[in-house]
Structures are given as C-alpha cells and as structure tokens.
Design a protein around this motif. Structure first.
Motif, PDB file in Angstrom:
ATOM      1  N   MET A 153      18.618 -16.387  54.911  1.00 16.47           N
ATOM      2  CA  MET A 153      17.204 -16.676  55.161  1.00 16.47           C
ATOM      3  C   MET A 153      17.054 -18.104  55.679  1.00 16.47           C
ATOM      4  N   VAL A 154      16.515 -18.258  56.880  1.00 18.88           N
ATOM      5  CA  VAL A 154      16.206 -19.577  57.439  1.00 18.88           C
ATOM      6  C   VAL A 154      14.684 -19.709  57.452  1.00 18.88           C
ATOM      7  N   TYR A 155      14.166 -20.552  56.574  1.00 23.44           N
ATOM      8  CA  TYR A 155      12.717 -20.658  56.423  1.00 23.44           C
ATOM      9  C   TYR A 155      12.098 -21.596  57.456  1.00 23.44           C
ATOM     10  N   ALA A 156      10.790 -21.512  57.561  1.00 20.76           N
ATOM     11  CA  ALA A 156      10.048 -22.445  58.410  1.00 20.76           C
ATOM     12  C   ALA A 156      10.062 -23.829  57.772  1.00 20.76           C
ATOM     13  N   THR A 157       9.808 -24.862  58.582  1.00 19.19           N
ATOM     14  CA  THR A 157       9.710 -26.206  58.031  1.00 19.19           C
ATOM     15  C   THR A 157       8.587 -26.224  56.994  1.00 19.19           C
ATOM     16  N   GLY A 158       8.770 -27.038  55.999  1.00 21.85           N
ATOM     17  CA  GLY A 158       7.845 -27.050  54.872  1.00 21.85           C
ATOM     18  C   GLY A 158       8.470 -26.423  53.660  1.00 21.85           C
ATOM     19  N   GLY A 159       9.405 -25.473  53.893  1.00 21.98           N
ATOM     20  CA  GLY A 159      10.217 -24.933  52.826  1.00 21.98           C
ATOM     21  C   GLY A 159       9.472 -24.107  51.802  1.00 21.98           C
ATOM     22  N   LEU A 160      10.192 -23.772  50.757  1.00 23.88           N
ATOM     23  CA  LEU A 160       9.647 -22.972  49.668  1.00 23.88           C
ATOM     24  C   LEU A 160       8.727 -23.812  48.787  1.00 23.88           C
ATOM     25  N   GLY A 161       7.855 -23.098  48.100  1.00 23.91           N
ATOM     26  CA  GLY A 161       6.878 -23.781  47.268  1.00 23.91           C
ATOM     27  C   GLY A 161       5.568 -24.039  47.978  1.00 23.91           C
ATOM     28  N   ASP A 162       5.419 -23.494  49.204  1.00 21.18           N
ATOM     29  CA  ASP A 162       4.173 -23.719  49.941  1.00 21.18           C
ATOM     30  C   ASP A 162       3.044 -22.824  49.453  1.00 21.18           C
ATOM     31  N   GLY A 163       3.378 -21.833  48.600  1.00 22.82           N
ATOM     32  CA  GLY A 163       2.351 -20.916  48.114  1.00 22.82           C
ATOM     33  C   GLY A 163       1.756 -20.086  49.224  1.00 22.82           C
ATOM     34  N   SER A 164       2.478 -19.981  50.337  1.00 18.52           N
ATOM     35  CA  SER A 164       1.917 -19.336  51.523  1.00 18.52           C
ATOM     36  C   SER A 164       3.020 -18.622  52.297  1.00 18.52           C
TER      37      SER A 164
END
Length: 367
Positions: free
Chosen positions: A53-64
C-alpha cells in the motif's frame, strides 16, 4: 467489474502514525521495518496474497482518504489470506521510489501494489511500464496500462446531495450541537485541497446542489494548495465564516481538520468527506452535519479480491451512488437533529440522480 461489496462505512483505522519508507526490498517480519508497517509474517506462505500500500501524502491518521483506503485492506485481511505492508510518502516526488521498492521486492513478492491518490498517476505510469509483470491498482485516476486497474468515483453526485443539505439549512434557522445557521445571509463555503479536475468535481457537485435549492445562495470557494495543512484550512474557513457562511464543505484531506476547528470556534457547521468524519474526527462531532463518504475502501477491497481470485483485470472501474461508491452519512452527534423533511428531499434527489433525471456537473465553470 460487476457488483461491489458494500462494506461498513464506520470501521475506524487506528494506531499507525505517518512515517516515510526509505528502504523496503527484502522487508519481512512483524511490526515496523524501515518505516513500513506489516500485517503478519510478511507473506512466507505460497497461498498468501501480498499487497503493498502506497498512501497519499499526509499519511495515515487523517480520518479521511488514507484511513478509508486502509480500512479496505484491513477488511481484505479478515476475509482472505492476505498480508500487507504500508508506505507513507512525505512528498509527491517520493511516489516513484515507494512504488518501485514494492515492485522490486522478492521477500515477499507483491501480488498487488496499490497507489492511493490521483497525484500518483504520473509516477505509476512510468513504474507500471518498467515492471510489466507487476499488478497495480490506483485510486482516483486512470492509468492506461495492461497491468493497472484504475478506480474512479462520481464524487460530484455525492457532493450534490450535501450541497442540497447545505442549501436547505442555510436558508432557515437551525441550531444543533455547537453550531447555528445565519438564515439572513444565505452563504455557504467550499474548501478544496489542491485545485484540479478531481477536486473540481467535489466543488461543482456541491455548488450545483446548493443552487438547486436557491440560485441566490452565495457559494464561497477556496483552495489550500495542500491536503496536509490544517492551519491554512482554518484560515480559509475563518474568512468564509466571517463573510457570512454558516456551513462549509471540505474536500481537502487533513487540511479539512482546520475547517472543523474553524467551524467549532465560530459556532457554525461543517461537512466532512471520504469517511464519516463525525466518527473519525469525533472531537468536532458537535459541528459536523454530515460527510460525503467516498468508498475508497471498496475500491481497495475489490482490487485485492480480484487478485486473490486470480481475476485481476486492467481497466477503469467507476463507483457512484448506484453501487454505494459515494453516499451521504449524517453526523453521529447532530445528524438526528436535521429535520426529516430535509433528509427526505436529499433522499429523493439521490433517487433522481441514479435514475438519470438529475445530471450533475463535474466542472465548477459549468454550474
């Protein structure tokens, strides 16, 4: 790709902070390795499906957005013999290296690499060409390649519905939780992350929904230039609320946290995005009227399921209202106080959109 599984909206991802991958090849074992989290033993069994999994910038924990994607891979691990690693790039320039390190890995060999977010498209086009035997998926953009499954959404449809909600409430006296409307002003707002075609769909749908209620309602619009800047989100929303807005809808990732902060401090309302943010950002639940949920989890889950079943297909898959790809979810704390006649009107519009009786624009310039 057929009928999509309707997974729960409200599973909250937890406990994993935003880190940056610096080296992945050869990663195995539990816990964290080189800034990457892993579920299970890294996929040593032949029957295990391994996903990167390659996430968007901002990472996990964005609640979104990212957290919604993570809930999809977590659902897949519950239903299938799937294990995964996660990487959280800090900058858009890092996408290529993160994608490549998953594609190059031999311990484990990744059956699928998931690129979360439209900003990864250019990098993925090159990576997919360089690794033609690797299967990839991307959310929010189309990459035309024989080894990429693309998942896009009709965000404008769901945004139209929350726009109607905002239009119906801003024209009447309404108070709930920590907010209240200003019916004498008839102003609402939209805060976007990075300006472009994708976020423009959110703005266009929202504006069209507002204007369908009353063409004289003013819709203020502003962009932060980032999905990871809550302070700018607060600044933009403060200007909107001081300018008469009583409801602001955001499509701005973690920047939207600043919109919630502003709504709370100004005693007004906000509308969340991607997940039920009255749950994932529960400290602001007293001002979150609703969220336009975007089923990124369904996209991730469906792509993984196709790999598990040896049925991966490249091409574009589009998710809208008719398959719960997008939806309106009322706030956990104050949603019950929204008058039922308003909810009924929003529900009626949902049916009309699905029936083709309402055509929702995708470009703010065409509203």
């Amino acid at each position: 790709m057929g009928t999509f599984d309707r997974r729960t909206f409200l599973k909250v991802a937890g406990g994993i902070g935003a880190t940056s991958l610096t080296a992945l090849a050869g990663c195995s074992g539990g816990g964290e390795t080189d800034g990457t989290t892993t579920d299970g033993d890294g996929g040593s069994g032949d029957d295990v499906t391994n996903v990167g999994m390659v996430y968007a910038t901002g990472g996990l924990g964005d609640g979104s957005f990212n957290d919604q994607a993570q809930s999809g891979i977590m659902d897949a691990t519950e239903d299938f013999n799937v294990e995964y690693n996660e990487s959280q790039p800090e900058n858009t320039t890092d996408f290529s290296s993160h994608q490549e390190q998953f594609a190059q890995s031999t311990d484990p060999n990744y059956d699928l690499v998931a690129s979360i977010g439209y900003l990864q498209a250019d990098s993925l086009a090159d990576t997919a060409a360089n690794y033609p035997d690797q299967q990839f998926m991307i959310v929010d953009e189309t990459v035309d390649a024989d080894n990429v499954a693309s998942y896009v959404f009709r965000e404008h449809e769901g945004s139209y519905l929350v726009g109607q909600l905002a239009g119906l409430l801003t024209t009447r006296e309404f108070s709930a939780g920590g907010g209240e409307t200003k019916p004498d002003e008839k102003v609402v707002g939209f805060v976007g992350g990075v300006e472009g075609g994708l976020i423009g769909k959110f703005e266009a749908g929202f504006t069209a929904g507002v204007k369908s209620i009353d063409s004289e309602i003013e819709v203020k619009s502003g962009y932060a230039g980032s999905f990871t800047d809550p302070s700018t989100g607060t600044e933009i929303a403060d200007d909107m609320y001081s300018g008469g807005a009583d409801i602001v809808y955001h499509a701005a990732g973690n920047t939207g946290t600043g919109v919630f902060e502003s709504a709370q401090s100004n005693g007004r309302f906000a509308i969340g995005v991607d997940r039920d943010q009255s749950i994932t950002k529960d400290g602001y639940a007293d001002v979150i009227l609703a969220s336009m949920v975007k089923r990124v989890d369904t996209a991730v889950y469906t792509a993984v399921e196709s790999v598990v079943n040896d049925a991966f297909e490249a091409g574009t898959n589009t998710l809208g209202l008719d398959d719960d790809g997008v939806a309106t979810v009322y706030g956990d704390q104050i949603g019950s106080e929204i008058p039922q006649e308003i909810k009924d009107q929003v529900s009626s519009s949902r049916e009309e959109i699905m029936a083709g009786d309402i055509e929702v624009p995708t470009d703010p310039e065409n509203v």
